[in-house]
Design a protein around this motif. Structure first.
Motif, PDB file in Angstrom:
ATOM      1  N   SER A 321       0.814  -1.224   0.000  1.00 50.01           N
ATOM      2  CA  SER A 321       0.000   0.000   0.000  1.00 50.01           C
ATOM      3  C   SER A 321       0.846   1.271   0.000  1.00 50.01           C
ATOM      4  CB  SER A 321      -0.939   0.011   1.209  1.00 50.01           C
ATOM      5  OG  SER A 321      -0.227   0.194   2.418  1.00 50.01           O
ATOM      6  N   TRP A 322       2.190   1.132   0.046  1.00 51.76           N
ATOM      7  CA  TRP A 322       3.044   2.315  -0.047  1.00 51.76           C
ATOM      8  C   TRP A 322       2.906   2.958  -1.425  1.00 51.76           C
ATOM      9  CZ3 TRP A 322       5.301   4.757   3.800  1.00 51.76           C
ATOM     10  CH2 TRP A 322       5.755   4.067   4.929  1.00 51.76           C
ATOM     11  N   PHE A 323       2.804   4.281  -1.467  1.00 52.68           N
ATOM     12  CA  PHE A 323       2.840   4.986  -2.744  1.00 52.68           C
ATOM     13  C   PHE A 323       3.596   6.305  -2.557  1.00 52.68           C
ATOM     14  CE2 PHE A 323      -0.635   7.071  -0.652  1.00 52.68           C
ATOM     15  CZ  PHE A 323      -0.690   8.360  -1.165  1.00 52.68           C
ATOM     16  N   MET A 324       4.260   6.744  -3.633  1.00 54.31           N
ATOM     17  CA  MET A 324       5.013   7.990  -3.549  1.00 54.31           C
ATOM     18  C   MET A 324       4.058   9.162  -3.715  1.00 54.31           C
ATOM     19  SD  MET A 324       8.258   9.452  -5.750  1.00 54.31           S
ATOM     20  CE  MET A 324       9.267   7.989  -5.506  1.00 54.31           C
ATOM     21  N   LEU A 325       3.983   9.987  -2.684  1.00 54.09           N
ATOM     22  CA  LEU A 325       3.088  11.144  -2.721  1.00 54.09           C
ATOM     23  C   LEU A 325       3.652  12.242  -3.611  1.00 54.09           C
ATOM     24  CD1 LEU A 325       0.476  12.371  -1.527  1.00 54.09           C
ATOM     25  CD2 LEU A 325       1.892  13.348   0.296  1.00 54.09           C
ATOM     26  N   PHE A 326       4.951  12.522  -3.444  1.00 52.61           N
ATOM     27  CA  PHE A 326       5.613  13.483  -4.326  1.00 52.61           C
ATOM     28  C   PHE A 326       7.119  13.356  -4.175  1.00 52.61           C
ATOM     29  CE2 PHE A 326       4.764  15.781  -0.371  1.00 52.61           C
ATOM     30  CZ  PHE A 326       5.998  16.362  -0.086  1.00 52.61           C
ATOM     31  N   SER A 327       7.828  13.946  -5.120  1.00 55.60           N
ATOM     32  CA  SER A 327       9.293  13.970  -5.104  1.00 55.60           C
ATOM     33  C   SER A 327       9.740  15.383  -5.455  1.00 55.60           C
ATOM     34  CB  SER A 327       9.860  12.962  -6.115  1.00 55.60           C
ATOM     35  OG  SER A 327      11.277  13.002  -6.120  1.00 55.60           O
ATOM     36  N   ILE A 328      10.691  15.915  -4.692  1.00 55.54           N
ATOM     37  CA  ILE A 328      11.159  17.279  -4.912  1.00 55.54           C
ATOM     38  C   ILE A 328      12.664  17.269  -5.140  1.00 55.54           C
ATOM     39  CG2 ILE A 328      11.466  19.556  -3.861  1.00 55.54           C
ATOM     40  CD1 ILE A 328       8.904  19.216  -2.404  1.00 55.54           C
ATOM     41  N   SER A 348      -8.429  20.769   2.478  1.00 51.31           N
ATOM     42  CA  SER A 348      -8.931  20.222   1.217  1.00 51.31           C
ATOM     43  C   SER A 348      -8.200  18.955   0.805  1.00 51.31           C
ATOM     44  CB  SER A 348      -8.796  21.273   0.105  1.00 51.31           C
ATOM     45  OG  SER A 348      -7.420  21.512  -0.177  1.00 51.31           O
ATOM     46  N   GLY A 349      -7.018  18.715   1.382  1.00 46.82           N
ATOM     47  CA  GLY A 349      -6.223  17.549   1.019  1.00 46.82           C
ATOM     48  C   GLY A 349      -5.424  17.728  -0.257  1.00 46.82           C
ATOM     49  N   LYS A 350      -5.468  18.929  -0.859  1.00 53.04           N
ATOM     50  CA  LYS A 350      -4.784  19.167  -2.126  1.00 53.04           C
ATOM     51  C   LYS A 350      -3.390  19.732  -1.949  1.00 53.04           C
ATOM     52  CE  LYS A 350      -9.158  20.030  -4.522  1.00 53.04           C
ATOM     53  NZ  LYS A 350      -9.975  21.024  -5.270  1.00 53.04           N
ATOM     54  N   GLU A 351      -3.059  20.141  -0.722  1.00 49.19           N
ATOM     55  CA  GLU A 351      -1.743  20.710  -0.442  1.00 49.19           C
ATOM     56  C   GLU A 351      -1.136  20.041   0.793  1.00 49.19           C
ATOM     57  OE1 GLU A 351      -1.876  25.312  -1.786  1.00 49.19           O
ATOM     58  OE2 GLU A 351      -3.246  24.775  -0.155  1.00 49.19           O
ATOM     59  N   VAL A 352       0.178  20.100   0.881  1.00 56.44           N
ATOM     60  CA  VAL A 352       0.893  19.583   2.052  1.00 56.44           C
ATOM     61  C   VAL A 352       1.743  20.704   2.625  1.00 56.44           C
ATOM     62  CG1 VAL A 352       2.587  17.916   2.896  1.00 56.44           C
ATOM     63  CG2 VAL A 352       0.941  17.233   1.147  1.00 56.44           C
ATOM     64  N   LEU A 353       1.651  20.900   3.927  1.00 59.49           N
ATOM     65  CA  LEU A 353       2.480  21.899   4.590  1.00 59.49           C
ATOM     66  C   LEU A 353       3.852  21.294   4.867  1.00 59.49           C
ATOM     67  CD1 LEU A 353       2.402  24.783   5.823  1.00 59.49           C
ATOM     68  CD2 LEU A 353       1.876  23.707   8.019  1.00 59.49           C
ATOM     69  N   LEU A 354       4.900  21.965   4.405  1.00 62.98           N
ATOM     70  CA  LEU A 354       6.269  21.479   4.554  1.00 62.98           C
ATOM     71  C   LEU A 354       7.068  22.392   5.477  1.00 62.98           C
ATOM     72  CD1 LEU A 354       7.153  20.747   0.794  1.00 62.98           C
ATOM     73  CD2 LEU A 354       6.153  19.170   2.455  1.00 62.98           C
ATOM     74  N   VAL A 355       7.915  21.766   6.301  1.00 59.65           N
ATOM     75  CA  VAL A 355       8.899  22.506   7.093  1.00 59.65           C
ATOM     76  C   VAL A 355      10.217  22.445   6.340  1.00 59.65           C
ATOM     77  CG1 VAL A 355      10.070  22.693   9.309  1.00 59.65           C
ATOM     78  CG2 VAL A 355       7.745  21.799   9.216  1.00 59.65           C
ATOM     79  N   VAL A 356      10.797  23.601   6.043  1.00 62.71           N
ATOM     80  CA  VAL A 356      12.038  23.665   5.279  1.00 62.71           C
ATOM     81  C   VAL A 356      13.139  24.248   6.156  1.00 62.71           C
ATOM     82  CG1 VAL A 356      13.168  24.555   3.203  1.00 62.71           C
ATOM     83  CG2 VAL A 356      10.726  23.989   3.153  1.00 62.71           C
ATOM     84  N   ASP A 357      14.156  23.424   6.420  1.00 60.64           N
ATOM     85  CA  ASP A 357      15.341  23.843   7.189  1.00 60.64           C
ATOM     86  C   ASP A 357      14.995  24.404   8.565  1.00 60.64           C
ATOM     87  OD1 ASP A 357      16.960  23.057   5.114  1.00 60.64           O
ATOM     88  OD2 ASP A 357      17.106  25.046   4.216  1.00 60.64           O
ATOM     89  N   LYS A 369       2.363  20.968  -8.436  1.00 60.15           N
ATOM     90  CA  LYS A 369       3.770  20.780  -8.065  1.00 60.15           C
ATOM     91  C   LYS A 369       4.476  22.133  -7.903  1.00 60.15           C
ATOM     92  CE  LYS A 369       4.038  16.331 -10.448  1.00 60.15           C
ATOM     93  NZ  LYS A 369       3.703  15.589  -9.240  1.00 60.15           N
ATOM     94  N   ARG A 370       3.791  23.010  -7.194  1.00 60.25           N
ATOM     95  CA  ARG A 370       4.335  24.335  -6.898  1.00 60.25           C
ATOM     96  C   ARG A 370       4.265  24.585  -5.399  1.00 60.25           C
ATOM     97  NH1 ARG A 370       0.957  27.874 -11.370  1.00 60.25           N
ATOM     98  NH2 ARG A 370       1.794  26.882 -13.276  1.00 60.25           N
ATOM     99  N   VAL A 371       5.048  25.564  -4.958  1.00 57.47           N
ATOM    100  CA  VAL A 371       5.027  25.913  -3.538  1.00 57.47           C
ATOM    101  C   VAL A 371       4.538  27.345  -3.350  1.00 57.47           C
ATOM    102  CG1 VAL A 371       6.888  24.339  -2.942  1.00 57.47           C
ATOM    103  CG2 VAL A 371       7.415  26.721  -3.504  1.00 57.47           C
TER     104      VAL A 371
END
Length: 429
Positions: A321-328, A348-357, A369-371
């Motif tokens: 059931s593993w699947f790649m959600l995204f690759s950056i 909405s489930g359409k975006e993911v909040l990312l912590v960067v550094d 595929k934009r930030v």
């Protein structure tokens, strides 16, 4: 009072949740004062049905309006219903930001301003650590290793009994190589648990031993459980809570060339088990980090100067059931970065909040595929981030089924009420 209640954000204006309930007037009606219904005219179940979708801040204000509202909002039934609704609808989600001894809270939905939290522990001019979060409770500790379960929404906390470290002298291990914690909720026993793993290393033989202890809020005590026969990869890395278990990145041996894997600790049966990785990560010496997105376990695979892949396990413990959600890619989309961690889905489930550094937050659009950079007023310039629900959950243990015998008719009444509210909850969803 009814007019004031319905004016609050998030409360419906016309609601008759169950045909068995007596009809009630539309709240938008404007009857004369002498005919205006009082709050006491509303059945308990209907008032509960109206309020359980309200924000926590609103409910806390309503507690001071009247004794009936205080009794309702503080009742275990209402607290459980409000929590279930928040989880099912991804409501009342906050981001906790930590900088040294300071903690800040910001709503995930708005991400507009960070409010500083007055935590209950002495910080001794040093840092506070957040060990985990579950159902609105934060587990925090200080440099003196005082530990507290704390609900910042209701400003209640409980300090845990102090726990010294027992060095396993019989193993000949003298060096404490790592200390890790994990905090979570055991739904089978309605219990909040803190797990502490202490590992001891023999530098000459490269052998190791571990001491694992669990604090149970219901029992209000620490107890020792089975040893973990794995080596923790990251010092002081908290266990990730997902699917009723805590997860750490480990290796099987105390060697630098060992392949990373994930071990889980089930909070109900209190046993350690290996969690299968995506097939492409099984034999690669790639740096991985375990996390949680929504209700699922996630894994971030860092290919150093090349890219970062984020995987999600749709069905717990099912390898397929593993699947790649995204690759950056390292130099694309987000810009150059050293560290990246997915934190949460948008509502909405359409975006993911990312912590960067540990310096900024960005929304990553899964389709485009934009930030999009996140600007939060009062956000610290360097921080660690943790997702936490705003909830009414108390820090004292539930005593249902324990202690004094209750009146049978009262128990039957409560059961009927809970059944009614559960049905109403299902109708809302």
């Amino acid at each position: 009072m009814l007019k004031q209640l319905t004016a609050l954000e998030g409360l419906p204006g016309n609601l008759n949740p169950n045909p068995r309930c007596a009809p009630i007037n539309t709240f938008t009606d404007q009857p004369s004062m002498e005919h205006h219904p009082s709050m006491a005219d509303l059945p308990y179940e209907v008032l509960t049905y109206i309020l359980f979708k309200a924000p926590v801040k609103t409910l806390i204000k309503l507690r001071s309006v009247s004794k009936p509202l205080l009794s309702l909002i503080d009742s275990p039934c209402f607290i459980r219903l409000h929590l279930r609704y928040s989880i099912a609808t991804s409501s009342n989600v906050t981001v906790i930001l930590r900088r040294e001894s300071e903690l800040f809270s910001v709503s995930l939905e708005s991400l507009n301003a960070a409010d500083e939290l007055a935590h209950p522990l002495m910080c001794y001019s040093n840092r506070i650590r957040v060990l985990g979060s579950a159902n609105g409770l934060l587990c925090i500790t200080n440099v003196a290793e005082d530990i507290a379960f704390w609900n910042p929404s209701i400003k209640k906390h409980k300090v845990l009994p102090f726990l010294p470290v027992d060095r396993p002298c019989d193993h000949g291990m003298s060096v404490c190589g790592a200390r890790a914690y994990g905090f979570g909720y055991d739904s089978a026993h309605d219990d909040y648990k803190l797990v502490r793993i202490s590992q001891f290393v023999d530098l000459e033989s490269e052998g190791f031993a571990s001491e694992v202890k669990v604090f149970s809020l219901r029992a209000n005590e620490w107890r020792r459980v089975e040893e973990m026969n794995y080596v923790l990869c990251y010092l002081k890395k908290n266990g990730t809570l997902a699917c009723g278990a805590l997860h750490w990145v480990v290796t099987k041996k105390f060697k630098l060339d060992e392949v990373d894997q994930i071990v889980s600790f089930d909070l109900t049966d209190e046993n350690f088990r290996e969690l299968p990785l995506p097939k492409c990560l099984e034999d690669q010496r790639v740096q991985i980090e375990v996390g949680a997105l929504g209700d699922c376990v996630s894994v971030t695979a860092d290919y150093h100067d090349v890219r970062v892949d984020v995987w999600v396990m749709k069905e717990y413990r099912v390898k397929e059931s593993w699947f790649m959600l995204f690759s950056i890619a390292r130099t694309e989309v987000v810009g150059s970065f050293k560290y990246l961690r997915p934190l949460a889905y948008s509502k909405s489930g359409k975006e993911v909040l990312l912590v960067v550094d540990n310096q900024r937050l960005v929304w990553y659009d899964l389709r485009k595929k934009r930030v999009k950079n996140v600007k939060i007023l009062g956000m610290p310039d360097l921080f660690e981030a943790e997702i936490c629900l705003a909830s009414l959950v108390p820090v004292e243990a539930s005593r249902r089924g324990y202690g004094k015998k209750h009146n049978l008719s009262e128990e039957n009444h409560k059961k009927k009420r809970d059944d009614f509210l559960s049905e109403g909850f299902k109708l809302v969803l």
